[in-house]
Design a protein around this motif. Sequence first.
Motif, mmCIF file in Angstrom:
data_model
loop_
_atom_site.group_PDB
_atom_site.id
_atom_site.type_symbol
_atom_site.label_atom_id
_atom_site.label_comp_id
_atom_site.label_asym_id
_atom_site.label_seq_id
_atom_site.Cartn_x
_atom_site.Cartn_y
_atom_site.Cartn_z
ATOM 1 N N MET A 68 58.594 47.558 -13.822
ATOM 2 C CA MET A 68 57.664 47.839 -12.563
ATOM 3 C C MET A 68 58.513 46.938 -11.538
ATOM 4 S SD MET A 68 54.078 46.639 -12.136
ATOM 5 C CE MET A 68 53.286 46.390 -10.530
ATOM 6 N N THR A 69 58.655 47.595 -10.454
ATOM 7 C CA THR A 69 59.390 46.871 -9.351
ATOM 8 C C THR A 69 58.381 46.407 -8.091
ATOM 9 O OG1 THR A 69 61.108 48.732 -9.561
ATOM 10 C CG2 THR A 69 61.377 47.357 -7.660
ATOM 11 N N THR A 70 58.659 45.063 -7.819
ATOM 12 C CA THR A 70 57.818 44.615 -6.639
ATOM 13 C C THR A 70 58.560 44.746 -5.211
ATOM 14 O OG1 THR A 70 58.846 42.294 -6.944
ATOM 15 C CG2 THR A 70 56.993 42.970 -8.302
ATOM 16 N N ARG A 71 57.621 44.958 -4.647
ATOM 17 C CA ARG A 71 58.112 45.148 -3.005
ATOM 18 C C ARG A 71 58.319 43.805 -2.399
ATOM 19 N NH1 ARG A 71 55.432 49.893 -0.449
ATOM 20 N NH2 ARG A 71 56.984 49.534 1.136
ATOM 21 N N GLY A 72 57.960 42.832 -2.863
ATOM 22 C CA GLY A 72 57.865 41.581 -2.007
ATOM 23 C C GLY A 72 57.016 41.653 -0.799
ATOM 24 N N ASN A 73 57.405 41.463 0.467
ATOM 25 C CA ASN A 73 56.728 41.390 1.629
ATOM 26 C C ASN A 73 56.580 42.466 2.237
ATOM 27 O OD1 ASN A 73 56.063 38.578 1.204
ATOM 28 N ND2 ASN A 73 57.952 37.938 2.219
ATOM 29 N N ALA A 74 57.052 43.693 1.775
ATOM 30 C CA ALA A 74 57.164 44.956 2.239
ATOM 31 C C ALA A 74 55.661 45.173 2.810
ATOM 32 C CB ALA A 74 57.498 45.999 1.489
ATOM 33 N N GLY A 75 55.635 45.682 4.021
ATOM 34 C CA GLY A 75 54.394 46.214 4.602
ATOM 35 C C GLY A 75 53.639 44.897 5.227
ATOM 36 N N LYS A 76 53.882 43.804 5.267
ATOM 37 C CA LYS A 76 53.250 42.839 5.632
ATOM 38 C C LYS A 76 53.431 42.237 7.131
ATOM 39 C CE LYS A 76 52.446 40.685 1.407
ATOM 40 N NZ LYS A 76 52.549 39.455 0.326
ATOM 41 N N GLY A 77 54.461 43.209 7.693
ATOM 42 C CA GLY A 77 55.023 42.498 9.119
ATOM 43 C C GLY A 77 54.023 43.544 10.254
ATOM 44 N N ARG A 78 54.558 43.521 11.343
ATOM 45 C CA ARG A 78 54.251 44.205 12.652
ATOM 46 C C ARG A 78 54.219 45.553 12.114
ATOM 47 N NH1 ARG A 78 57.553 41.896 15.807
ATOM 48 N NH2 ARG A 78 58.885 43.833 16.391
ATOM 49 N N PRO A 79 53.209 46.275 12.627
ATOM 50 C CA PRO A 79 53.386 47.664 12.499
ATOM 51 C C PRO A 79 54.476 48.487 13.041
ATOM 52 C CG PRO A 79 51.045 47.446 12.812
ATOM 53 C CD PRO A 79 51.720 45.937 12.987
ATOM 54 N N LYS A 80 55.391 49.284 12.669
ATOM 55 C CA LYS A 80 56.360 49.862 13.215
ATOM 56 C C LYS A 80 55.855 50.369 14.507
ATOM 57 C CE LYS A 80 60.194 53.233 12.332
ATOM 58 N NZ LYS A 80 60.664 54.242 11.186
ATOM 59 N N GLY A 81 56.847 50.235 15.595
ATOM 60 C CA GLY A 81 56.543 50.662 16.918
ATOM 61 C C GLY A 81 55.665 49.729 17.877
ATOM 62 N N SER A 82 55.018 48.936 17.211
ATOM 63 C CA SER A 82 54.156 47.700 17.972
ATOM 64 C C SER A 82 55.132 46.908 18.553
ATOM 65 C CB SER A 82 53.151 47.212 17.068
ATOM 66 O OG SER A 82 53.792 46.424 16.123
ATOM 67 N N ARG A 83 54.337 46.282 19.851
ATOM 68 C CA ARG A 83 55.322 45.373 20.515
ATOM 69 C C ARG A 83 55.236 44.076 20.003
ATOM 70 N NH1 ARG A 83 57.518 46.322 25.441
ATOM 71 N NH2 ARG A 83 57.323 48.538 26.316
ATOM 72 N N ASN A 84 56.197 43.033 19.991
ATOM 73 C CA ASN A 84 56.129 41.703 19.743
ATOM 74 C C ASN A 84 55.468 41.050 20.736
ATOM 75 O OD1 ASN A 84 57.025 38.965 19.504
ATOM 76 N ND2 ASN A 84 58.882 39.674 18.365
ATOM 77 N N LYS A 85 54.400 40.211 20.483
ATOM 78 C CA LYS A 85 53.700 39.552 21.092
ATOM 79 C C LYS A 85 54.305 38.462 22.155
ATOM 80 C CE LYS A 85 49.335 40.010 18.686
ATOM 81 N NZ LYS A 85 48.401 39.274 17.940
#
Length: 90
Positions: free
Chosen positions: A1-18
């Motif tokens: 089984m492979t783990t994805r680490g922190n994948a998907g935990k960041g800002r949604p793609k295309g959203s602006r950095n605050k």
Amino acid sequence: MTTRGNAGKGRPKGSRNKTTTALKEAVLEAARLHGSDGNGTDELVGYCRMVAAKDHKAFTSLLGRVLPLSVRGDIEEGGPVSYKVTISFD
């Protein structure tokens, strides 16, 4: 089984950095308050005119960032396409 680490935990793609958004807003507000004379005369337009008059290089660099990178429109087949930008410093 492979783990994805922190994948998907960041800002949604295309959203602006605050932070980037807040910095842009702060810069625009500072320029608006400064105006052309340091007292807010003509607000943001006054500030841009003052920069254009005092520092052509800085202003043209800024202008290059706000002009469209591409122009779209209907053209006749085989017809000429032109796009003209004129900058003058009085």
